[in-house]
Enzyme design. Structure first.
Site, PDB file in Angstrom:
ATOM      1  N   ASP A 288     -10.026 -19.928 -39.187  1.00  0.00           N
ATOM      2  CA  ASP A 288      -9.766 -20.108 -37.750  1.00  0.00           C
ATOM      3  C   ASP A 288     -11.094 -20.255 -36.991  1.00  0.00           C
ATOM      4  OD1 ASP A 288      -8.536 -20.453 -35.339  1.00  0.00           O
ATOM      5  OD2 ASP A 288      -7.615 -18.481 -35.248  1.00  0.00           O
ATOM      6  N   GLY A 307     -11.613 -16.674 -29.693  1.00  0.00           N
ATOM      7  CA  GLY A 307     -12.148 -17.511 -30.779  1.00  0.00           C
ATOM      8  C   GLY A 307     -13.523 -17.082 -31.240  1.00  0.00           C
TER       9      GLY A 307
END
Ligand code: DOR
Length: 399
Positions: A288, A307
């Site tokens: 990710d 993130g």
């Protein structure tokens, strides 16, 4: 066969031949018993931000980061501008990939138009340009839309790759709603926001017979749901990421580097994820990799975007925490990073990387080739340094 001293693990005979020839002819300094050669990794979950957000990452810098981490193949998520929801849009991305990518880059096409969940994207046309379908970054909220997507994906022989997040259960949360959250006055994201959608989707898989993959699994309940679905013979797979296996919310810091979606959860979740990886419930480790600018990530847990980057730390983190400690074999780690992702998405092995597994160093984001520098692993001491990544007879990364 030429004489080779490096330890070669998990490569097919033909790839092994290629590695030996490259290490003998062009990189003979790496052909020594202190080096280990591994098959090229495949990350089914990265964000390369181009087109649309190249101040965060480009296909060039993202793919260089992948090569630096031992990856030869990555799949890019569709939260881009424009969203790859039509042939015209995905072709814009493919054009940049063709000119700039140093490793294999396969884009996902979005499931819905603009990832808005209201209208199915042009999946018939997109099938031949995409590796699979995903709205990652957003969950598909309505049962009706997900069912239609699954039926269409099945007809096209594609996998639905799902970001599971029920928006009505979010309540403005941004870290796991556990102890740390309560003690420090933050807003929490409950586990149900993930597993309720996993549960719904598995029911839809039963109904439609679609192939289905769950992104970034973070909760113990999701692991159990996937385990049971597999027992029932459903075509379901799951990924988790190194940060969910190594970190839990007792370790959180007041820093945007610790913020991602789904969030780092409790120790109990972490242990259940490890068990899920070890028993094959979660057969893929993805990163990710989600780069943002330093400025964006400097706004603490509440104000930073979700993130963290992962391509350049995944192998050393996994190797240090799980292989060095005897929790899993190096062969098992290679299955999670290279073999299983390729098998699940129908790809052949690609290239190799050369590592000094006993080299210890501190993770220093200023050495990343990614434009994104935010990682909770900054400063951590790890083992495993990448010296070379090659595809065919070409080095795509060389230390
Ligand atoms: O942490 C995350 N970052 N989770 C997501 O779902 C999206 C991603 C991003 O695009 O930054």
């Amino acid at each position: 066969m030429q004489k080779v001293k490096a330890n070669i693990i998990g490569l097919s005979e033909s790839e092994k031949e290629r590695a030996i020839s490259l290490l003998t002819n062009s990189f003979s300094n790496l052909n020594d018993s202190e080096y280990t050669v591994l098959p090229g990794f495949c990350d089914v979950h990265v964000h390369f931000r181009e087109p649309g957000f190249s101040y965060k990452e480009t296909i060039k810098t993202g793919s260089l980061a992948g090569a630096h981490g031992g990856y030869t193949t990555v799949f890019t998520m569709p939260n881009l501008k424009p969203v790859p929801d039509s042939v015209e849009n995905i072709k814009k991305q493919l054009k940049i990939i063709e000119s700039d990518a140093v490793i294999e880059v396969y884009p996902y096409a979005s499931i819905t138009v603009g990832q808005l969940g209201k209208e199915l994207a042009g999946l018939d046309g997109l099938a031949k340009y995409s590796i699979a379908f995903s709205d990652d970054g957003k969950g598909v909220q309505t049962d009706e839309m997900m069912k239609r997507a699954m039926l269409k994906a099945k007809a096209l022989n594609k996998i639905i790759v799902a970001h599971c997040e029920v928006e009505s259960l979010l309540f403005g949360g941004y870290i796991h709603d556990g102890e740390y959250c309560k003690t420090n006055g933050h807003k929490g994201i409950c586990s149900a926001s993930e597993y309720e959608m996993v549960k719904r989707d598995i029911e839809l898989v039963k109904e439609t017979g679609s192939a289905y993959h769950v992104c970034h699994v973070s909760t113990k309940e999701s692991v159990e749901l996937i385990r049971q679905a597999k027992k029932q013979g459903l075509n379901v797979s799951g990924e988790t990421a190194p940060h969910y296996l190594v970190l839990d919310d007792s370790m959180l810091k007041e820093d945007g580097k610790w913020k991602m979606n789904p969030p780092i959860r409790s120790k109990e979740d972490r242990l259940a994820l490890i068990e899920g990886v070890l028993d094959g419930t979660l057969e893929i480790i993805a990163t990710d990799h989600a780069p943002h600018s330093n400025d964006e990530k400097s706004k603490g847990l509440k104000g930073s975007p979700f993130g963290i980057v992962g391509l350049e730390t995944a192998f050393p983190i996994m190797y240090t925490h799980f292989v060095k400690t005897g929790v899993m074999s190096l062969e098992k780690l290679i299955e999670l990073l290279a073999v299983n992702p390729r098998k699940r998405f129908g790809l052949k092995e690609k290239g190799f990387s050369v590592w000094k597994l006993n080299e210890e160093y501190e993770i220093d984001p200023s050495e990343f080739l990614s434009q994104g520098k935010a990682t909770p692993f900054e400063g951590e001491k790890v083992f495993g340094k990448c010296y070379l990544t090659a595809i065919g007879d070409k080095a795509v990364y060389k230390k």
